[in-house]
Scaffold this motif. Structure first.
Motif, PDB file in Angstrom:
ATOM      1  N   LYS A  88     -18.697   0.526   9.339  1.00  0.00           N
ATOM      2  CA  LYS A  88     -17.890   1.444   8.533  1.00  0.00           C
ATOM      3  C   LYS A  88     -16.844   0.710   7.706  1.00  0.00           C
ATOM      4  O   LYS A  88     -16.223   1.296   6.842  1.00  0.00           O
ATOM      5  N   LEU A  89     -16.620  -0.554   7.987  1.00  0.00           N
ATOM      6  CA  LEU A  89     -15.562  -1.303   7.331  1.00  0.00           C
ATOM      7  C   LEU A  89     -16.103  -2.197   6.231  1.00  0.00           C
ATOM      8  O   LEU A  89     -17.127  -2.847   6.400  1.00  0.00           O
ATOM      9  N   SER A  90     -15.390  -2.249   5.127  1.00  0.00           N
ATOM     10  CA  SER A  90     -15.684  -3.215   4.078  1.00  0.00           C
ATOM     11  C   SER A  90     -14.939  -4.500   4.411  1.00  0.00           C
ATOM     12  O   SER A  90     -13.937  -4.490   5.136  1.00  0.00           O
TER      13      SER A  90
ATOM     14  N   ASP B 249      -4.866  -0.957   3.081  1.00  0.00           N
ATOM     15  CA  ASP B 249      -6.330  -1.005   2.976  1.00  0.00           C
ATOM     16  C   ASP B 249      -6.987  -0.800   4.342  1.00  0.00           C
ATOM     17  O   ASP B 249      -7.747  -1.633   4.836  1.00  0.00           O
TER      18      ASP B 249
ATOM     19  N   ILE C  97     -10.917   9.444   6.545  1.00  0.00           N
ATOM     20  CA  ILE C  97     -11.079   8.083   7.059  1.00  0.00           C
ATOM     21  C   ILE C  97     -11.728   8.169   8.437  1.00  0.00           C
ATOM     22  O   ILE C  97     -11.299   8.959   9.278  1.00  0.00           O
TER      23      ILE C  97
ATOM     24  N   GLN D 178     -10.924  -5.024   5.147  1.00  0.00           N
ATOM     25  CA  GLN D 178     -10.218  -3.810   5.540  1.00  0.00           C
ATOM     26  C   GLN D 178      -9.629  -3.971   6.940  1.00  0.00           C
ATOM     27  O   GLN D 178     -10.150  -4.709   7.768  1.00  0.00           O
TER      28      GLN D 178
ATOM     29  N   GLY E 157      -9.587   0.794   6.788  1.00  0.00           N
ATOM     30  CA  GLY E 157     -10.953   1.286   6.699  1.00  0.00           C
ATOM     31  C   GLY E 157     -11.332   2.261   7.795  1.00  0.00           C
ATOM     32  O   GLY E 157     -12.291   3.007   7.663  1.00  0.00           O
TER      33      GLY E 157
ATOM     34  N   ASN F 223      -8.750   7.364  -0.451  1.00  0.00           N
ATOM     35  CA  ASN F 223      -9.132   6.920   0.885  1.00  0.00           C
ATOM     36  C   ASN F 223     -10.073   5.733   0.772  1.00  0.00           C
ATOM     37  O   ASN F 223     -10.289   5.203  -0.314  1.00  0.00           O
ATOM     38  N   ASN F 224     -10.634   5.292   1.889  1.00  0.00           N
ATOM     39  CA  ASN F 224     -11.459   4.088   1.870  1.00  0.00           C
ATOM     40  C   ASN F 224     -12.771   4.270   1.124  1.00  0.00           C
ATOM     41  O   ASN F 224     -13.439   3.298   0.822  1.00  0.00           O
TER      42      ASN F 224
END
Length: 182
Positions: A29-31, A84, A120, A34, A86, A3-4
């Motif tokens: 929460k996102l890189s 990918d 996620i 993503q 996120g 997972n992420n």
């Protein structure tokens, strides 16, 4: 599959429930790079849409037949891993007056269970008008048969809903950057 968070993803519940996040916390929460996966869960199918990596444009991705949550979770994990993803954006069918009725409760419970199973993060987004807007657009602008419309409405509705989230996030980024300029 992972997972992420880089943890092996499975379709079995995690020991700790993942909270459903507030839309304003989503960006954290996102890189970088993503995507978001929009899910418009209907009675027979769930429409899917993906954002681009810049979080600017939502595109229809496909549909999944509504099945047991564990089966759908495995399929969504595959998509999330390949693309990918996120975070998930799950459609919330509020009542026309904005109230939280049985359909909204069912969608929230489903989103929570899905997020818990695949690890996620998920947010809910009002999708009251997505299917009707898409249907009107397809009927008015595209010369498609009723059968063909039915095949694409769910994924287009998911994209419409996800685009609303992306527009909101863009507006938040714009406000945030303006506050630093002042």
């Amino acid at each position: 599959m992972k997972n992420n968070a880089g943890v092996a993803a499975s379709a079995t519940p995690y020991p700790q429930a993942m909270p459903l996040f507030n839309i304003t916390d989503l960006s954290e929460k996102l890189s970088t790079g993503q995507r978001l996966l929009g899910i418009d869960p209907g009675a027979k199918t769930a429409g899917l849409a993906l954002s681009d990596v810049m979080l600017m444009v939502a595109s229809p991705y496909g549909v999944l037949k509504r099945e047991k949550l564990s089966v759908m979770a495995r399929k969504i994990v595959e998509i999330a891993s390949e693309q990918d993803v996120g975070a998930l954006v799950v459609g919330l069918p509020l009542s026309m007056d904005g109230g939280f009725g049985p359909a909204a409760q069912a969608a929230r419970d489903w989103a929570q269970a899905l997020s818990d199973q695949i690890g996620i993060a998920a947010v809910l987004w009002d999708e009251r008008f997505s299917s009707s807007v898409v249907n009107r657009t397809i009927i008015g602008e595209a010369d498609l048969s009723r059968k063909r419309r039915g095949e694409i409405v769910d994924k287009m509705a998911a994209a419409y809903m996800l685009q609303g989230v992306l527009d909101y996030l863009s507006m938040q980024r714009s406000r945030h950057s303006q506050s630093f300029e002042e």
